[in-house]
Motif scaffolding. Sequence first.
Motif, PDB file in Angstrom:
ATOM      1  N   THR A 143      38.975  33.164  37.300  1.00  0.00           N
ATOM      2  CA  THR A 143      39.120  34.422  38.008  1.00  0.00           C
ATOM      3  C   THR A 143      37.884  34.637  38.869  1.00  0.00           C
ATOM      4  OG1 THR A 143      40.450  35.366  36.218  1.00  0.00           O
ATOM      5  CG2 THR A 143      39.387  36.918  37.728  1.00  0.00           C
ATOM      6  N   MET A 144      38.101  34.968  40.133  1.00  0.00           N
ATOM      7  CA  MET A 144      37.001  35.093  41.087  1.00  0.00           C
ATOM      8  C   MET A 144      36.745  36.558  41.424  1.00  0.00           C
ATOM      9  SD  MET A 144      36.210  31.929  41.458  1.00  0.00           S
ATOM     10  CE  MET A 144      35.100  31.927  42.869  1.00  0.00           C
ATOM     11  N   LYS A 145      35.474  36.969  41.363  1.00  0.00           N
ATOM     12  CA  LYS A 145      35.064  38.334  41.668  1.00  0.00           C
ATOM     13  C   LYS A 145      34.159  38.357  42.894  1.00  0.00           C
ATOM     14  CE  LYS A 145      36.667  39.866  37.590  1.00  0.00           C
ATOM     15  NZ  LYS A 145      37.799  40.825  37.447  1.00  0.00           N
ATOM     16  N   ARG A 146      34.291  39.389  43.701  1.00  0.00           N
ATOM     17  CA  ARG A 146      33.332  39.622  44.780  1.00  0.00           C
ATOM     18  C   ARG A 146      32.409  40.746  44.336  1.00  0.00           C
ATOM     19  NH1 ARG A 146      36.410  40.778  49.157  1.00  0.00           N
ATOM     20  NH2 ARG A 146      36.243  38.714  50.078  1.00  0.00           N
ATOM     21  N   ALA A 147      31.084  40.507  44.428  1.00  0.00           N
ATOM     22  CA  ALA A 147      30.108  41.495  43.986  1.00  0.00           C
ATOM     23  C   ALA A 147      29.637  42.351  45.149  1.00  0.00           C
ATOM     24  CB  ALA A 147      28.912  40.795  43.344  1.00  0.00           C
ATOM     25  N   ASN A 148      29.212  43.574  44.835  1.00  0.00           N
ATOM     26  CA  ASN A 148      28.585  44.414  45.851  1.00  0.00           C
ATOM     27  C   ASN A 148      27.072  44.213  45.808  1.00  0.00           C
ATOM     28  OD1 ASN A 148      27.606  45.912  43.664  1.00  0.00           O
ATOM     29  ND2 ASN A 148      29.190  47.492  43.841  1.00  0.00           N
ATOM     30  N   ALA A 149      26.352  44.948  46.647  1.00  0.00           N
ATOM     31  CA  ALA A 149      24.900  44.768  46.737  1.00  0.00           C
ATOM     32  C   ALA A 149      24.196  45.098  45.433  1.00  0.00           C
ATOM     33  CB  ALA A 149      24.343  45.621  47.878  1.00  0.00           C
ATOM     34  N   GLY A 150      24.813  45.917  44.603  1.00  0.00           N
ATOM     35  CA  GLY A 150      24.205  46.304  43.340  1.00  0.00           C
ATOM     36  C   GLY A 150      24.524  45.371  42.190  1.00  0.00           C
ATOM     37  N   GLY A 151      25.236  44.281  42.471  1.00  0.00           N
ATOM     38  CA  GLY A 151      25.560  43.327  41.427  1.00  0.00           C
ATOM     39  C   GLY A 151      26.727  43.739  40.554  1.00  0.00           C
ATOM     40  N   GLU A 154      33.036  44.338  43.117  1.00  0.00           N
ATOM     41  CA  GLU A 154      33.636  45.095  44.213  1.00  0.00           C
ATOM     42  C   GLU A 154      35.147  44.931  44.211  1.00  0.00           C
ATOM     43  OE1 GLU A 154      33.399  43.875  48.629  1.00  0.00           O
ATOM     44  OE2 GLU A 154      31.801  45.359  48.353  1.00  0.00           O
ATOM     45  N   THR A 155      35.598  43.686  43.978  1.00  0.00           N
ATOM     46  CA  THR A 155      37.034  43.423  43.915  1.00  0.00           C
ATOM     47  C   THR A 155      37.278  42.083  43.236  1.00  0.00           C
ATOM     48  OG1 THR A 155      39.083  43.329  45.232  1.00  0.00           O
ATOM     49  CG2 THR A 155      37.159  42.217  46.133  1.00  0.00           C
ATOM     50  N   THR A 156      38.498  41.885  42.770  1.00  0.00           N
ATOM     51  CA  THR A 156      38.930  40.601  42.232  1.00  0.00           C
ATOM     52  C   THR A 156      39.759  39.893  43.293  1.00  0.00           C
ATOM     53  OG1 THR A 156      38.971  41.449  39.971  1.00  0.00           O
ATOM     54  CG2 THR A 156      40.247  39.460  40.399  1.00  0.00           C
ATOM     55  N   LEU A 157      39.400  38.631  43.562  1.00  0.00           N
ATOM     56  CA  LEU A 157      40.055  37.879  44.621  1.00  0.00           C
ATOM     57  C   LEU A 157      41.280  37.150  44.097  1.00  0.00           C
ATOM     58  CD1 LEU A 157      36.870  36.304  46.238  1.00  0.00           C
ATOM     59  CD2 LEU A 157      38.065  38.382  46.940  1.00  0.00           C
ATOM     60  N   ASP A 158      42.254  36.973  44.962  1.00  0.00           N
ATOM     61  CA  ASP A 158      43.427  36.174  44.619  1.00  0.00           C
ATOM     62  C   ASP A 158      43.024  34.704  44.674  1.00  0.00           C
ATOM     63  OD1 ASP A 158      45.847  34.975  44.256  1.00  0.00           O
ATOM     64  OD2 ASP A 158      46.773  35.758  46.093  1.00  0.00           O
ATOM     65  N   ARG A 159      43.025  34.038  43.539  1.00  0.00           N
ATOM     66  CA  ARG A 159      42.545  32.652  43.504  1.00  0.00           C
ATOM     67  C   ARG A 159      43.601  31.642  43.948  1.00  0.00           C
ATOM     68  NH1 ARG A 159      42.364  31.966  36.901  1.00  0.00           N
ATOM     69  NH2 ARG A 159      44.613  31.906  36.574  1.00  0.00           N
TER      70      ARG A 159
END
Length: 236
Positions: A143-151, A154-159
């Motif tokens: 499962t792939m996550k995109r992080a925001n500047a605060g670590g 931000e969202t979970t990506l469709d893998r």
Amino acid sequence: MTAEPRLWVILPAAGVGRRMGSAVPKQYLELAGRTVLEHTLDLFLAHARLSGIVVALGAEDGYWDSTAHATHPKVIRAPGGAERCHSVLNAVSALTERAADRDWVLVHDAARPCLRLDDLNRLIGALLEDEVGGLLGIPVRDTMKRANAGGRVETTLDRASLWHAYTPQMFRLDLLRRALREALEANDLVTDEASAVERLGLEPRLIEGHADNIKITRAEDLPLAEFYLRQQGRIG
């Protein structure tokens, strides 16, 4: 009759491997009694289909001359650059006087010593007649996550459509040269050759390989690489 395109290899090997936390660049670390770079070169030098290998080395490299393949007749030395893309373009320039524009160039990470011969052959076989070229990779399984500047997430990506990009990456000499030059002219320090080709509006083909084609970036990768090489029968 038009000559059959030849195949060449480029190994960018000018990195210092800061993430390894070692005084020795990662490509020269010991792996089962030899350097990582020597293991990487072994596979390509044993391949009869390949015409030559360009190794891009840093100006202050003090290790290359003592390696097993430093004087091999199929190995060409080129100057490394500040970033990988500079090193690869320098190596392409070194090939220009030896290779034809329609020859194929396979760019491979010097710190990926566990590339399988069958993956290399699969890549070559799949791309020899391709209009663009392509690269080895594997579909993302986690499962792939995109992080925001605060670590934070931000969202979970469709893998479903995501891949890990590996090497070799295989493109025609003229296309690779043009793609890298245009990227650098735009001050875009692309981290792989496929990215440079994508900037031209082209779509490199993804060829599925094996997950053991790891890139050594941290100390814990060395024993894992040795395990994979033993599994492949490349070391005793």
